[in-house]
Design a protein around this motif. Structure first.
Motif, PDB file in Angstrom:
ATOM      1  N   ALA A 142      -3.285 -52.837 -61.108  1.00  0.00           N
ATOM      2  CA  ALA A 142      -3.239 -53.661 -62.313  1.00  0.00           C
ATOM      3  C   ALA A 142      -1.896 -53.443 -62.999  1.00  0.00           C
ATOM      4  O   ALA A 142      -1.199 -52.473 -62.737  1.00  0.00           O
ATOM      5  CB  ALA A 142      -4.386 -53.297 -63.250  1.00  0.00           C
TER       6      ALA A 142
ATOM      7  N   THR B 222      -2.188 -58.001 -66.242  1.00  0.00           N
ATOM      8  CA  THR B 222      -3.596 -57.656 -66.390  1.00  0.00           C
ATOM      9  C   THR B 222      -3.900 -57.435 -67.861  1.00  0.00           C
ATOM     10  O   THR B 222      -3.174 -56.726 -68.558  1.00  0.00           O
ATOM     11  CB  THR B 222      -3.934 -56.391 -65.593  1.00  0.00           C
ATOM     12  OG1 THR B 222      -3.453 -56.532 -64.250  1.00  0.00           O
ATOM     13  CG2 THR B 222      -5.432 -56.160 -65.553  1.00  0.00           C
TER      14      THR B 222
ATOM     15  N   GLN C 290     -11.463 -56.378 -67.277  1.00  0.00           N
ATOM     16  CA  GLN C 290     -10.085 -56.840 -67.233  1.00  0.00           C
ATOM     17  C   GLN C 290     -10.010 -58.192 -66.550  1.00  0.00           C
ATOM     18  O   GLN C 290     -10.873 -58.549 -65.740  1.00  0.00           O
ATOM     19  CB  GLN C 290      -9.204 -55.832 -66.491  1.00  0.00           C
ATOM     20  CG  GLN C 290      -9.589 -55.645 -65.033  1.00  0.00           C
ATOM     21  CD  GLN C 290      -9.081 -54.355 -64.458  1.00  0.00           C
ATOM     22  OE1 GLN C 290      -9.340 -53.279 -64.998  1.00  0.00           O
ATOM     23  NE2 GLN C 290      -8.363 -54.445 -63.354  1.00  0.00           N
TER      24      GLN C 290
ATOM     25  N   VAL D 165      -6.785 -61.601 -65.750  1.00  0.00           N
ATOM     26  CA  VAL D 165      -5.360 -61.910 -65.609  1.00  0.00           C
ATOM     27  C   VAL D 165      -4.966 -62.917 -66.681  1.00  0.00           C
ATOM     28  O   VAL D 165      -5.703 -63.873 -66.947  1.00  0.00           O
ATOM     29  CB  VAL D 165      -5.052 -62.468 -64.207  1.00  0.00           C
ATOM     30  CG1 VAL D 165      -3.602 -62.932 -64.112  1.00  0.00           C
ATOM     31  CG2 VAL D 165      -5.326 -61.409 -63.145  1.00  0.00           C
TER      32      VAL D 165
ATOM     33  N   ASP E 116     -11.382 -59.232 -63.043  1.00  0.00           N
ATOM     34  CA  ASP E 116     -10.431 -58.660 -62.096  1.00  0.00           C
ATOM     35  C   ASP E 116     -10.852 -57.230 -61.787  1.00  0.00           C
ATOM     36  O   ASP E 116     -11.273 -56.500 -62.677  1.00  0.00           O
ATOM     37  CB  ASP E 116      -9.034 -58.699 -62.721  1.00  0.00           C
ATOM     38  CG  ASP E 116      -7.997 -57.980 -61.886  1.00  0.00           C
ATOM     39  OD1 ASP E 116      -8.231 -57.802 -60.679  1.00  0.00           O
ATOM     40  OD2 ASP E 116      -6.955 -57.604 -62.439  1.00  0.00           O
TER      41      ASP E 116
ATOM     42  N   GLY F 201      -8.575 -55.237 -60.214  1.00  0.00           N
ATOM     43  CA  GLY F 201      -7.329 -54.513 -60.012  1.00  0.00           C
ATOM     44  C   GLY F 201      -6.524 -54.941 -58.811  1.00  0.00           C
ATOM     45  O   GLY F 201      -5.477 -54.365 -58.544  1.00  0.00           O
TER      46      GLY F 201
END
Length: 317
Positions: free
Chosen positions: A152, A172, A183, A185, A210, A212
């Protein structure tokens, strides 16, 4: 070991250095296994043991630090010089280092004044290479970047084709879902003023979560729309379905206006089959995109699991 054997070197002590490293490592491991208060020792012997143990440990640590520092300097000096690399198709390619001291660089962009902007993924910093030198201070004003998870952080950067002081960045972003930290993007736009970013604003946030490994690459089209890839559709995290999921942006290539909104003639705007920003579906991590200079086709490099990398020609849909 392999790098030292295959890369040309002007130094003759690398073999000796590796031998010293092995000896130091073995000594350190042996010393760490020794108990601080060995059994079956009288007081006098124990005191003598402690007097010997700590200086030896100190010497081992000092020697290891010296060796690794020298090895780091040696590599830095070695790879600072231009070199030729043989390739299967193009023959020898001459590689000339431009700058050193970067931490996990992910993407770069070239300004008209000669500056090179470089994103550092895990530090979340935007660095500048000017006149062949990396400036000691990063640009201030970068939006908050979440980098606590492996892979990330701050990712791609692109400059507006009509104004190279207008910077676009993917990164991120920490969010909260049902009270739990997650998390996703995001895409931000900012303006370069001297050596800082001003007027930074978040203009797009991806739908979905997300884990990572959602690389996000940027590229402006000849029509001055902004392409934004979002990866993260991978099988071993149970998210392989993201690539075809109409409710998320992950596993897709997006086409945006320069304000972060969806382009009106994107392929799914009318049907609603996918989110309006989506330009192409069914992708993993696209971290390289460009237009073919002769055909004008959009080519994208896509990372695959355990090998299986692809170069695809992207078409709408």
């Amino acid at each position: 070991m392999t790098i030292l054997k295959t890369a040309p070197t002007t130094h003759t002590w690398c073999g000796e250095t590796l031998l010293v490293i092995l000896v130091v490592t073995c000594c350190a491991r042996t010393m760490m296994r020794w108990p601080l208060e060995p059994l079956n020792m009288d007081i006098k012997s124990m005191m003598l043991f402690k007097q010997v143990q700590m200086p030896i440990l100190t010497l081992v640590v000092s020697l290891a630090s010296t060796v690794f520092a020298q090895l780091e300097r040696d590599f830095a000096e070695e790879f600072a010089a231009p070199r030729s690399i043989m390739t299967a198709d193009a023959g020898a390619i001459r590689v000339v280092p431009l700058a050193s001291g970067l931490a996990n660089p992910f993407d770069l962009a070239f300004r008209d004044n000669g500056d090179i902007l470089v994103t550092e993924r895990y530090t979340g910093q935007l660095r500048v290479i000017r006149d062949g030198q990396l400036l000691p201070q990063a640009l201030t004003g970068v939006p908050p970047v979440y980098g606590e998870v492996f892979r990330a952080g701050l990712m791609s950067i692109a400059l507006h084709p009509d104004d190279d002081a207008l910077v676009y960045m993917t990164y991120t972003k920490a969010i909260e879902v049902d009270g739990e930290p997650e998390q996703t993007v995001a895409l931000a736009r900012a303006r370069i003023l001297e050596d800082r970013l001003v007027d930074a604003e978040e203009i797009f946030v991806a739908a979905g979560l997300d884990r990572g490994i959602a690389a996000a690459k940027l590229l402006f089209t000849p029509e001055k729309h902004l392409l934004m890839s979002i990866g993260g559709a991978y099988m071993y995290m149970g998210l392989g379905g993201y690539a075809q999921d109409p409710a998320v942006h992950y596993g897709k290539l997006l086409r945006l206006n320069d304000d972060g909104s969806a382009v009106a003639d994107n392929p799914f705007v009318a049907s609603g089959e996918h989110l309006p920003e989506v330009y192409s579906v069914g992708h993993r991590n696209q971290i390289g995109m460009d237009y073919h200079p002769d055909t004008g086709e959009l080519w994208a490099a896509e990372n695959g699991p355990q090998g299986g990398d692809e170069v695809n020609i992207i078409r709408p849909g």
